[in-house]
Design a protein around this motif. Structure first.
Motif, PDB file in Angstrom:
ATOM      1  N   ALA A 116       0.840  -1.205   0.000  1.00 51.94           N
ATOM      2  CA  ALA A 116       0.000   0.000   0.000  1.00 51.94           C
ATOM      3  C   ALA A 116       0.867   1.244   0.000  1.00 51.94           C
ATOM      4  O   ALA A 116       0.591   2.212  -0.727  1.00 51.94           O
ATOM      5  N   ILE A 117       1.925   1.240   0.793  1.00 51.67           N
ATOM      6  CA  ILE A 117       2.839   2.391   0.851  1.00 51.67           C
ATOM      7  C   ILE A 117       3.521   2.600  -0.490  1.00 51.67           C
ATOM      8  O   ILE A 117       3.657   3.738  -0.963  1.00 51.67           O
ATOM      9  N   VAL A 118       3.948   1.513  -1.116  1.00 50.98           N
ATOM     10  CA  VAL A 118       4.603   1.611  -2.435  1.00 50.98           C
ATOM     11  C   VAL A 118       3.696   2.296  -3.443  1.00 50.98           C
ATOM     12  O   VAL A 118       4.083   3.260  -4.117  1.00 50.98           O
ATOM     13  N   TRP A 119       2.440   1.833  -3.545  1.00 49.27           N
ATOM     14  CA  TRP A 119       1.547   2.349  -4.576  1.00 49.27           C
ATOM     15  C   TRP A 119       0.997   3.738  -4.251  1.00 49.27           C
ATOM     16  O   TRP A 119       0.780   4.557  -5.154  1.00 49.27           O
ATOM     17  N   LEU A 120       0.816   4.028  -2.976  1.00 46.66           N
ATOM     18  CA  LEU A 120       0.403   5.384  -2.603  1.00 46.66           C
ATOM     19  C   LEU A 120       1.526   6.373  -2.896  1.00 46.66           C
ATOM     20  O   LEU A 120       1.277   7.501  -3.344  1.00 46.66           O
ATOM     21  N   THR A 121       2.751   5.963  -2.662  1.00 45.00           N
ATOM     22  CA  THR A 121       3.899   6.829  -2.968  1.00 45.00           C
ATOM     23  C   THR A 121       3.972   7.116  -4.460  1.00 45.00           C
ATOM     24  O   THR A 121       4.181   8.259  -4.881  1.00 45.00           O
ATOM     25  N   ARG A 122       3.786   6.095  -5.270  1.00 46.10           N
ATOM     26  CA  ARG A 122       3.811   6.283  -6.728  1.00 46.10           C
ATOM     27  C   ARG A 122       2.646   7.156  -7.190  1.00 46.10           C
ATOM     28  O   ARG A 122       2.802   7.963  -8.117  1.00 46.10           O
ATOM     29  N   SER A 123       1.503   7.011  -6.559  1.00 44.08           N
ATOM     30  CA  SER A 123       0.355   7.848  -6.910  1.00 44.08           C
ATOM     31  C   SER A 123       0.627   9.309  -6.559  1.00 44.08           C
ATOM     32  O   SER A 123       0.201  10.218  -7.276  1.00 44.08           O
ATOM     33  N   MET A 124       1.339   9.544  -5.459  1.00 47.62           N
ATOM     34  CA  MET A 124       1.727  10.911  -5.106  1.00 47.62           C
ATOM     35  C   MET A 124       2.748  11.457  -6.101  1.00 47.62           C
ATOM     36  O   MET A 124       2.721  12.644  -6.444  1.00 47.62           O
ATOM     37  N   ASP A 125       3.655  10.599  -6.566  1.00 54.11           N
ATOM     38  CA  ASP A 125       4.591  11.010  -7.616  1.00 54.11           C
ATOM     39  C   ASP A 125       3.815  11.474  -8.850  1.00 54.11           C
ATOM     40  O   ASP A 125       4.149  12.491  -9.475  1.00 54.11           O
ATOM     41  N   GLU A 132      12.555  10.574   0.605  1.00 50.13           N
ATOM     42  CA  GLU A 132      12.952   9.730   1.738  1.00 50.13           C
ATOM     43  C   GLU A 132      12.246   8.378   1.684  1.00 50.13           C
ATOM     44  O   GLU A 132      12.857   7.322   1.941  1.00 50.13           O
ATOM     45  N   ILE A 133      10.952   8.393   1.336  1.00 48.85           N
ATOM     46  CA  ILE A 133      10.213   7.129   1.251  1.00 48.85           C
ATOM     47  C   ILE A 133      10.810   6.233   0.166  1.00 48.85           C
ATOM     48  O   ILE A 133      10.977   5.023   0.365  1.00 48.85           O
ATOM     49  N   HIS A 134      11.141   6.813  -0.978  1.00 48.24           N
ATOM     50  CA  HIS A 134      11.752   6.024  -2.055  1.00 48.24           C
ATOM     51  C   HIS A 134      13.063   5.391  -1.600  1.00 48.24           C
ATOM     52  O   HIS A 134      13.363   4.229  -1.927  1.00 48.24           O
ATOM     53  N   THR A 135      13.849   6.142  -0.838  1.00 47.65           N
ATOM     54  CA  THR A 135      15.111   5.611  -0.315  1.00 47.65           C
ATOM     55  C   THR A 135      14.863   4.439   0.619  1.00 47.65           C
ATOM     56  O   THR A 135      15.548   3.410   0.555  1.00 47.65           O
ATOM     57  N   VAL A 136      13.855   4.587   1.485  1.00 47.35           N
ATOM     58  CA  VAL A 136      13.516   3.525   2.428  1.00 47.35           C
ATOM     59  C   VAL A 136      12.994   2.295   1.683  1.00 47.35           C
ATOM     60  O   VAL A 136      13.378   1.159   1.983  1.00 47.35           O
ATOM     61  N   LEU A 137      12.120   2.511   0.704  1.00 46.80           N
ATOM     62  CA  LEU A 137      11.580   1.391  -0.070  1.00 46.80           C
ATOM     63  C   LEU A 137      12.698   0.632  -0.783  1.00 46.80           C
ATOM     64  O   LEU A 137      12.680  -0.606  -0.860  1.00 46.80           O
ATOM     65  N   GLU A 138      13.664   1.362  -1.292  1.00 47.28           N
ATOM     66  CA  GLU A 138      14.801   0.717  -1.955  1.00 47.28           C
ATOM     67  C   GLU A 138      15.603  -0.118  -0.958  1.00 47.28           C
ATOM     68  O   GLU A 138      16.066  -1.216  -1.292  1.00 47.28           O
ATOM     69  N   LEU A 182      11.767  -2.959  -2.149  1.00 50.09           N
ATOM     70  CA  LEU A 182      10.357  -2.913  -2.547  1.00 50.09           C
ATOM     71  C   LEU A 182      10.119  -1.953  -3.706  1.00 50.09           C
ATOM     72  O   LEU A 182       8.998  -1.844  -4.203  1.00 50.09           O
ATOM     73  N   ASN A 183      11.153  -1.273  -4.140  1.00 53.54           N
ATOM     74  CA  ASN A 183      10.989  -0.212  -5.139  1.00 53.54           C
ATOM     75  C   ASN A 183      10.740  -0.734  -6.551  1.00 53.54           C
ATOM     76  O   ASN A 183      10.347   0.027  -7.433  1.00 53.54           O
ATOM     77  N   GLN A 184      10.918  -2.023  -6.777  1.00 51.45           N
ATOM     78  CA  GLN A 184      10.722  -2.581  -8.118  1.00 51.45           C
ATOM     79  C   GLN A 184       9.427  -3.393  -8.252  1.00 51.45           C
ATOM     80  O   GLN A 184       9.208  -4.027  -9.270  1.00 51.45           O
ATOM     81  N   LEU A 185       8.570  -3.351  -7.253  1.00 52.81           N
ATOM     82  CA  LEU A 185       7.311  -4.106  -7.314  1.00 52.81           C
ATOM     83  C   LEU A 185       6.463  -3.621  -8.483  1.00 52.81           C
ATOM     84  O   LEU A 185       6.334  -2.420  -8.716  1.00 52.81           O
ATOM     85  N   LYS A 186       5.831  -4.555  -9.185  1.00 52.48           N
ATOM     86  CA  LYS A 186       4.986  -4.201 -10.324  1.00 52.48           C
ATOM     87  C   LYS A 186       3.603  -4.821 -10.184  1.00 52.48           C
ATOM     88  O   LYS A 186       3.386  -5.745  -9.410  1.00 52.48           O
ATOM     89  N   SER A 187       2.665  -4.252 -10.966  1.00 51.30           N
ATOM     90  CA  SER A 187       1.312  -4.792 -10.994  1.00 51.30           C
ATOM     91  C   SER A 187       1.109  -5.569 -12.275  1.00 51.30           C
ATOM     92  O   SER A 187       2.006  -5.626 -13.139  1.00 51.30           O
TER      93      SER A 187
END
Length: 236
Positions: A126-135, A220-226, A230-235
């Motif tokens: 959820a954090i991954v996809w919400l972050t991308r949606s904010m991007d 910062e979130i992207h750094t943490v996800l990496e 988790l930064n390469q998760l895909k749908s």
């Protein structure tokens, strides 16, 4: 207002007090539709050198994101549904224990330690996809401000290409390709965002403030996800 940066403490009374404050803050968010000023207030409380990432601030901005998507129109239903479900998943965890789930980093660490981070219904996803949606939202609103000649369709398409398309499979990409063709015109969208009692100058200033506060948090979130891979998760 330290309730947004809760640290685990020894002593049950302190933990209960902090949890109570966090729950009250969440109630404020739930009572009405969060506006851009609410999100700015939450983000502005974070200290520059504080590596914690407030879950409440993250949820407040995510809820604000739904408003932007709604204004783009029903054609963005796919994105809205994804954002809504991810907000609800993270929100449920937060409400269950505000003190323990006040920090996104701790949530990611907990699920990683439990081997749950990559599972379909995890808060980490959820954090991954919400972050991308904010991007996506930042790319979109910056385009709206910096590219006055482009249509809303062009701005949405460009933001999608940058922030979401790299992580979508062909099914998701096909759905968005159709949706982008049906967005309203630029003037209609701006008038919808303005609503009643706002002017464009004020809205522009608020957007600039929000972006300036949100971008470092997203970095910062992207750094943490990496760090959690988790930064390469895909749908699909």
């Amino acid at each position: 207002m330290k309730e947004l940066q809760v640290m685990k403490r020894k002593g049950g009374e302190q933990d209960e007090e902090e949890a109570s404050r966090l729950k009250k803050k969440w109630v404020q968010l739930e009572k009405g539709t969060p506006d851009i000023r609410f999100a700015i207030e939450e983000l502005s409380l974070a200290k520059p050198d504080d590596k914690r990432i407030s879950t409440l601030a993250f949820l407040s901005v995510s809820s604000l994101l739904l408003q932007v998507i709604d204004k783009i129109g029903p054609t963005m239903a796919v994105l809205r549904r994804d954002v809504q479900s991810n907000i609800e998943r993270l929100q449920q965890s937060y409400i269950s224990n505000p003190s323990a789930y006040s920090d996104l980093v701790e949530i990611l660490k907990k699920e990683a330690d439990e081997g749950k981070a990559r599972k379909g219904e995890s808060c980490s996803r959820a954090i991954v996809w919400l972050t991308r949606s904010m991007d996506f939202s930042i790319a979109f609103v910056e385009g709206l401000e910096n590219d006055p000649e482009s249509s809303l369709e062009q701005l949405v398409e460009e933001a999608y290409k940058v922030a979401l398309k790299p992580w979508h499979g062909w099914i998701s990409s096909a759905a968005y390709k159709v949706a982008i063709k049906l967005v309203p015109d630029r003037e209609t969208f701006v008038n919808l965002v303005l609503g009643h009692g706002q002017d464009r100058t004020t809205l522009k200033g608020d957007i600039q403030s929000l972006v300036s506060l949100l971008q470092p948090v997203l970095n910062e979130i992207h750094t943490v996800l990496e760090s959690f891979r988790l930064n390469q998760l895909k749908s699909a």
